[in-house]
Design a protein around this motif. Structure first.
Motif, PDB file in Angstrom:
ATOM      1  N   MET A   2       0.847  -1.191   0.000  1.00  0.00           N
ATOM      2  CA  MET A   2       0.000   0.000   0.000  1.00  0.00           C
ATOM      3  C   MET A   2       0.886   1.246   0.000  1.00  0.00           C
ATOM      4  SD  MET A   2      -2.938   0.977   2.759  1.00  0.00           S
ATOM      5  CE  MET A   2      -3.647  -0.647   2.792  1.00  0.00           C
ATOM      6  N   GLU A   3       0.543   2.260  -0.804  1.00  0.00           N
ATOM      7  CA  GLU A   3       1.348   3.477  -0.847  1.00  0.00           C
ATOM      8  C   GLU A   3       1.384   4.123   0.541  1.00  0.00           C
ATOM      9  OE1 GLU A   3      -1.334   4.384  -4.007  1.00  0.00           O
ATOM     10  OE2 GLU A   3      -0.502   2.379  -4.219  1.00  0.00           O
ATOM     11  N   GLY A   4       2.520   4.805   0.826  1.00  0.00           N
ATOM     12  CA  GLY A   4       2.760   5.362   2.153  1.00  0.00           C
ATOM     13  C   GLY A   4       1.602   6.174   2.713  1.00  0.00           C
ATOM     14  N   SER A   5       1.124   7.158   1.963  1.00  0.00           N
ATOM     15  CA  SER A   5       0.124   8.050   2.537  1.00  0.00           C
ATOM     16  C   SER A   5      -1.216   7.335   2.733  1.00  0.00           C
ATOM     17  CB  SER A   5      -0.057   9.269   1.650  1.00  0.00           C
ATOM     18  OG  SER A   5      -0.556   8.856   0.402  1.00  0.00           O
ATOM     19  N   LEU A   6      -1.506   6.394   1.845  1.00  0.00           N
ATOM     20  CA  LEU A   6      -2.758   5.643   1.989  1.00  0.00           C
ATOM     21  C   LEU A   6      -2.698   4.769   3.249  1.00  0.00           C
ATOM     22  CD1 LEU A   6      -5.420   5.309   0.562  1.00  0.00           C
ATOM     23  CD2 LEU A   6      -4.377   3.623  -0.961  1.00  0.00           C
ATOM     24  N   ALA A   7      -1.539   4.134   3.458  1.00  0.00           N
ATOM     25  CA  ALA A   7      -1.364   3.296   4.653  1.00  0.00           C
ATOM     26  C   ALA A   7      -1.532   4.143   5.911  1.00  0.00           C
ATOM     27  CB  ALA A   7       0.016   2.635   4.627  1.00  0.00           C
ATOM     28  N   SER A   8      -0.980   5.361   5.928  1.00  0.00           N
ATOM     29  CA  SER A   8      -1.135   6.152   7.158  1.00  0.00           C
ATOM     30  C   SER A   8      -2.559   6.651   7.327  1.00  0.00           C
ATOM     31  CB  SER A   8      -0.120   7.291   7.271  1.00  0.00           C
ATOM     32  OG  SER A   8       0.213   7.786   6.038  1.00  0.00           O
ATOM     33  N   ARG A   9      -3.247   6.885   6.237  1.00  0.00           N
ATOM     34  CA  ARG A   9      -4.659   7.298   6.378  1.00  0.00           C
ATOM     35  C   ARG A   9      -5.491   6.153   6.963  1.00  0.00           C
ATOM     36  NH1 ARG A   9      -6.072   9.088   0.578  1.00  0.00           N
ATOM     37  NH2 ARG A   9      -8.179   9.350   1.400  1.00  0.00           N
ATOM     38  N   VAL A  10      -5.213   4.908   6.503  1.00  0.00           N
ATOM     39  CA  VAL A  10      -5.938   3.751   7.052  1.00  0.00           C
ATOM     40  C   VAL A  10      -5.598   3.588   8.528  1.00  0.00           C
ATOM     41  CG1 VAL A  10      -6.115   1.220   6.992  1.00  0.00           C
ATOM     42  CG2 VAL A  10      -6.173   2.532   4.853  1.00  0.00           C
ATOM     43  N   ARG A  11      -4.307   3.721   8.848  1.00  0.00           N
ATOM     44  CA  ARG A  11      -3.893   3.567  10.251  1.00  0.00           C
ATOM     45  C   ARG A  11      -4.571   4.632  11.118  1.00  0.00           C
ATOM     46  NH1 ARG A  11       1.828   4.000   9.980  1.00  0.00           N
ATOM     47  NH2 ARG A  11       1.445   6.214  10.179  1.00  0.00           N
ATOM     48  N   ASP A  12      -4.565   5.861  10.658  1.00  0.00           N
ATOM     49  CA  ASP A  12      -5.173   6.931  11.465  1.00  0.00           C
ATOM     50  C   ASP A  12      -6.677   6.723  11.644  1.00  0.00           C
ATOM     51  OD1 ASP A  12      -2.695   8.019  11.564  1.00  0.00           O
ATOM     52  OD2 ASP A  12      -3.083   9.640  10.132  1.00  0.00           O
ATOM     53  N   ALA A  13      -7.326   6.199  10.599  1.00  0.00           N
ATOM     54  CA  ALA A  13      -8.786   6.035  10.662  1.00  0.00           C
ATOM     55  C   ALA A  13      -9.199   4.817  11.479  1.00  0.00           C
ATOM     56  CB  ALA A  13      -9.347   5.912   9.241  1.00  0.00           C
ATOM     57  N   ALA A  14      -8.371   3.746  11.436  1.00  0.00           N
ATOM     58  CA  ALA A  14      -8.943   2.454  11.843  1.00  0.00           C
ATOM     59  C   ALA A  14      -8.110   1.621  12.812  1.00  0.00           C
ATOM     60  CB  ALA A  14      -9.202   1.611  10.580  1.00  0.00           C
ATOM     61  N   LEU A  15      -6.876   2.023  13.127  1.00  0.00           N
ATOM     62  CA  LEU A  15      -6.067   1.168  14.012  1.00  0.00           C
ATOM     63  C   LEU A  15      -6.404   1.435  15.473  1.00  0.00           C
ATOM     64  CD1 LEU A  15      -3.848  -0.969  14.283  1.00  0.00           C
ATOM     65  CD2 LEU A  15      -2.196   0.913  14.424  1.00  0.00           C
ATOM     66  N   LEU A  16      -6.832   0.384  16.168  1.00  0.00           N
ATOM     67  CA  LEU A  16      -7.194   0.497  17.583  1.00  0.00           C
ATOM     68  C   LEU A  16      -6.205  -0.287  18.427  1.00  0.00           C
ATOM     69  CD1 LEU A  16     -11.035  -0.244  17.203  1.00  0.00           C
ATOM     70  CD2 LEU A  16      -9.862   1.967  17.010  1.00  0.00           C
ATOM     71  N   GLU A  17      -6.003   0.158  19.645  1.00  0.00           N
ATOM     72  CA  GLU A  17      -5.168  -0.594  20.594  1.00  0.00           C
ATOM     73  C   GLU A  17      -6.010  -0.960  21.796  1.00  0.00           C
ATOM     74  OE1 GLU A  17      -1.089   0.504  21.503  1.00  0.00           O
ATOM     75  OE2 GLU A  17      -1.181   1.942  19.839  1.00  0.00           O
ATOM     76  N   GLY A  18      -5.814  -2.190  22.279  1.00  0.00           N
ATOM     77  CA  GLY A  18      -6.592  -2.670  23.418  1.00  0.00           C
ATOM     78  C   GLY A  18      -6.337  -4.151  23.594  1.00  0.00           C
TER      79      GLY A  18
ATOM     80  N   LEU B 208      -8.654   3.659  -1.735  1.00  0.00           N
ATOM     81  CA  LEU B 208      -8.240   2.259  -1.586  1.00  0.00           C
ATOM     82  C   LEU B 208      -8.604   1.466  -2.838  1.00  0.00           C
ATOM     83  CD1 LEU B 208      -9.220   1.636   2.132  1.00  0.00           C
ATOM     84  CD2 LEU B 208      -6.931   1.353   1.156  1.00  0.00           C
ATOM     85  N   ALA B 209      -9.801   1.721  -3.354  1.00  0.00           N
ATOM     86  CA  ALA B 209     -10.238   1.003  -4.566  1.00  0.00           C
ATOM     87  C   ALA B 209      -9.328   1.355  -5.745  1.00  0.00           C
ATOM     88  CB  ALA B 209     -11.685   1.359  -4.883  1.00  0.00           C
ATOM     89  N   ARG B 210      -8.931   2.616  -5.842  1.00  0.00           N
ATOM     90  CA  ARG B 210      -8.004   3.009  -6.923  1.00  0.00           C
ATOM     91  C   ARG B 210      -6.676   2.285  -6.771  1.00  0.00           C
ATOM     92  NH1 ARG B 210      -9.686   9.358  -7.165  1.00  0.00           N
ATOM     93  NH2 ARG B 210     -11.517   8.981  -8.429  1.00  0.00           N
ATOM     94  N   GLY B 211      -6.190   2.200  -5.526  1.00  0.00           N
ATOM     95  CA  GLY B 211      -4.925   1.491  -5.276  1.00  0.00           C
ATOM     96  C   GLY B 211      -5.048   0.017  -5.620  1.00  0.00           C
ATOM     97  N   LEU B 212      -6.168  -0.589  -5.218  1.00  0.00           N
ATOM     98  CA  LEU B 212      -6.376  -2.014  -5.527  1.00  0.00           C
ATOM     99  C   LEU B 212      -6.479  -2.224  -7.034  1.00  0.00           C
ATOM    100  CD1 LEU B 212      -8.925  -2.935  -2.708  1.00  0.00           C
ATOM    101  CD2 LEU B 212      -6.659  -3.949  -3.026  1.00  0.00           C
ATOM    102  N   ALA B 213      -7.154  -1.318  -7.718  1.00  0.00           N
ATOM    103  CA  ALA B 213      -7.332  -1.448  -9.173  1.00  0.00           C
ATOM    104  C   ALA B 213      -5.970  -1.492  -9.875  1.00  0.00           C
ATOM    105  CB  ALA B 213      -8.173  -0.292  -9.703  1.00  0.00           C
ATOM    106  N   ARG B 214      -5.023  -0.700  -9.371  1.00  0.00           N
ATOM    107  CA  ARG B 214      -3.687  -0.668  -9.997  1.00  0.00           C
ATOM    108  C   ARG B 214      -2.921  -1.955  -9.761  1.00  0.00           C
ATOM    109  NH1 ARG B 214      -3.706   4.878  -8.439  1.00  0.00           N
ATOM    110  NH2 ARG B 214      -2.690   4.420  -6.473  1.00  0.00           N
ATOM    111  N   LYS B 215      -3.292  -2.709  -8.737  1.00  0.00           N
ATOM    112  CA  LYS B 215      -2.530  -3.916  -8.397  1.00  0.00           C
ATOM    113  C   LYS B 215      -3.134  -5.199  -8.975  1.00  0.00           C
ATOM    114  CE  LYS B 215      -0.401  -2.181  -4.182  1.00  0.00           C
ATOM    115  NZ  LYS B 215       0.856  -1.914  -4.860  1.00  0.00           N
TER     116      LYS B 215
END
Ligand SMILES: O=P(O)(O)OC[C@H]1O[C@H](OP(=O)(O)OP(=O)(O)O)[C@H](O)[C@@H]1O
Ligand SMILES: O=C(O)c1cc(=O)[nH]c(=O)[nH]1
Length: 137
Positions: free
Chosen positions: A1-17, A46-53
């Protein structure tokens, strides 16, 4: 996953517990995929990134219920490729009784299974095995 997309996913969805995973394992981390897949801008990118792969020869996409379905649908819109929805268990009634795949899937088609999160790989290996047995790639 491209760097900025990965950090956007992490910021939106990564939980600790302390979380129990679908495999029964415990984890200190959890990616709540619904926190990224319900954000239209992030889902589209994300869909655009997946489409390229997607590998050459991809004829169809597939998403296992529930979490992968929005990703598969968004990638289908991005690429124009059709997709199928894979149920965790076959439906017991209606026109598709006994089937776990919704939509059209022909033997021999090049199917790419879109996943939202992979931990042990158990969930995604089930459909892959059954499609190979039916001649799909
Ligand atoms: O690689 P694995 O060990 O099989 O685990 C990953 C699976 O677990 C999660 O689904 P979940 O059980 O949270 O279901 P949901 O999509 O219905 O929310 C995830 O979306 C994958 O499908
Ligand atoms: O393995 C899982 O069940 C799992 C892990 C994770 O980070 N996110 C998720 O939705 N499921």
């Amino acid at each position: 996953m491209e760097g900025s997309l990965a950090s956007r996913v992490r910021d939106a969805a990564l939980l600790e517990g302390d979380f129990v995973l679908s495999s029964g394992r415990r984890s200190r981390f959890y990616v709540d995929k619904y926190l990224f897949s319900t954000e239209p801008g992030l889902l589209r990118d994300l869909a655009r990134g997946l489409a390229r792969k997607l590998p050459e020869g991809t004829a169809k996409l597939a998403g296992v219920e529930l979490g992968a379905v929005p990703l598969a649908a968004a990638t289908a819109l991005e690429t124009g490729l059709p997709y199928v929805i894979v149920r965790k268990e076959a439906k017991g009634h209606g026109a598709n009784a006994g089937r776990a795949v919704e939509g059209r899937l022909e033997a021999g088609e090049g199917v790419v299974l879109v996943e939202d999160v992979v931990t042990t790989g158990r969930r995604s290996s089930g459909p892959r095995r059954s499609w190979r047995a039916r001649g799909s790639r």
